[in-house]
Motif scaffolding. Structure first.
Motif, PDB file in Angstrom:
ATOM      1  N   GLY A  82       0.804  -1.220   0.000  1.00 27.90           N
ATOM      2  CA  GLY A  82       0.000   0.000   0.000  1.00 27.90           C
ATOM      3  C   GLY A  82       0.834   1.264   0.000  1.00 27.90           C
ATOM      4  O   GLY A  82       0.291   2.363  -0.029  1.00 27.90           O
ATOM      5  N   TYR A  83       2.153   1.105   0.021  1.00 21.86           N
ATOM      6  CA  TYR A  83       3.065   2.247   0.004  1.00 21.86           C
ATOM      7  C   TYR A  83       4.022   2.134  -1.187  1.00 21.86           C
ATOM      8  O   TYR A  83       4.353   1.035  -1.635  1.00 21.86           O
ATOM      9  N   TRP A  84       4.473   3.264  -1.656  1.00 15.84           N
ATOM     10  CA  TRP A  84       5.614   3.293  -2.566  1.00 15.84           C
ATOM     11  C   TRP A  84       6.846   3.126  -1.690  1.00 15.84           C
ATOM     12  O   TRP A  84       6.951   3.754  -0.631  1.00 15.84           O
ATOM     13  N   ARG A 119       2.860   8.603   1.913  1.00 16.84           N
ATOM     14  CA  ARG A 119       2.581   7.565   0.910  1.00 16.84           C
ATOM     15  C   ARG A 119       3.833   6.776   0.546  1.00 16.84           C
ATOM     16  O   ARG A 119       3.757   5.811  -0.219  1.00 16.84           O
ATOM     17  N   PRO A 177       2.846   0.322  -4.821  1.00 14.04           N
ATOM     18  CA  PRO A 177       2.035  -0.120  -3.675  1.00 14.04           C
ATOM     19  C   PRO A 177       1.516  -1.550  -3.773  1.00 14.04           C
ATOM     20  O   PRO A 177       1.056  -2.097  -2.777  1.00 14.04           O
ATOM     21  N   GLY A 208      -1.927   3.784  -3.039  1.00 14.39           N
ATOM     22  CA  GLY A 208      -0.701   4.146  -2.328  1.00 14.39           C
ATOM     23  C   GLY A 208      -0.580   5.621  -2.058  1.00 14.39           C
ATOM     24  O   GLY A 208      -1.301   6.451  -2.573  1.00 14.39           O
TER      25      GLY A 208
END
Length: 208
Positions: A82-84, A119, A177, A208
């Protein structure tokens, strides 16, 4: 006896010539943009589409992002989804000049994102548990960075995805993400190059 010139009217042009001129005008309207596009092919690229790292095309799912946190807790990477993610591979014995440059770039890029900073995560994967001195330095200089100990499979998968046998410590990797390996950047890159790419990706992404 005087001969007077007979004025020629504008509509005296034969109808067939008028039709040909109209047809030529229409052709020119279509041909000019096509000719301009042909001349620009391979010579110009919109600034918005330029990337500053090495793009992995197509992006490849990173099958194995397992590591052990510094407090000995196993992680399968799901907490990073869910994140870069900006990733660097380092040595447990020391963070040399190349390593320090990579970590500095990752930290500064994340901070420069401002409201979008949340993010993006940064991750340092080591080949063993660091000593007390390195732990202390990481905690002070890079408190927001996740640090983990990863096995050889995880560390080499990043480089192998790009068909490279070079040491992972020469690169900063970017995951999307969904856990796809997307790009890598040489450690010596100017951080603003990564920042430009990330800003564009974050602007285009709905995740993300």
């Amino acid at each position: 006896m005087s001969i007077h010139a007979i004025p020629v009217k504008a509509d005296a042009m034969p109808a067939i010539w008028r039709q040909r001129l109209i047809l030529l005008f229409i052709i020119a309207c279509f041909a000019a943009p096509l000719a301009a596009a042909w001349l620009l092919v391979g010579r110009w690229q919109p600034e918005g589409s330029v990337h500053h790292g090495e793009l992995l095309n197509p992006a490849r799912p990173l099958a194995n992002l397992r590591f052990t946190t510094l407090d000995s807790q196993p992680s399968d990477g799901t907490t990073m989804r869910g994140y870069w993610i900006l990733i660097h591979i380092g040595s447990a014995t020391e963070c040399d000049a190349s390593c320090q440059a990579a970590l500095y770039a990752m930290r500064q890029v994340r901070l420069a994102l401002g409201k979008d900073m949340g993010r993006v995560k940064t991750l340092l994967l080591l080949d063993g548990f660091p000593d007390a001195g390195l732990r202390q330095w990481l905690a002070v200089d890079h408190p927001a960075m996740t640090v983990g100990v990863a096995d050889t499979t995880t560390r080499t998968e990043l480089g192998n995805a790009f068909g490279s046998t070079e040491a992972g410590g020469k690169w900063i990797y970017l995951l999307d993400p969904l856990g796809n390996l997307l790009m890598r950047y040489p450690v010596a890159i100017e951080p603003r190059g990564i920042l430009k790419d990330l800003k564009r990706l974050l602007g285009l992404s709905n995740i993300g």
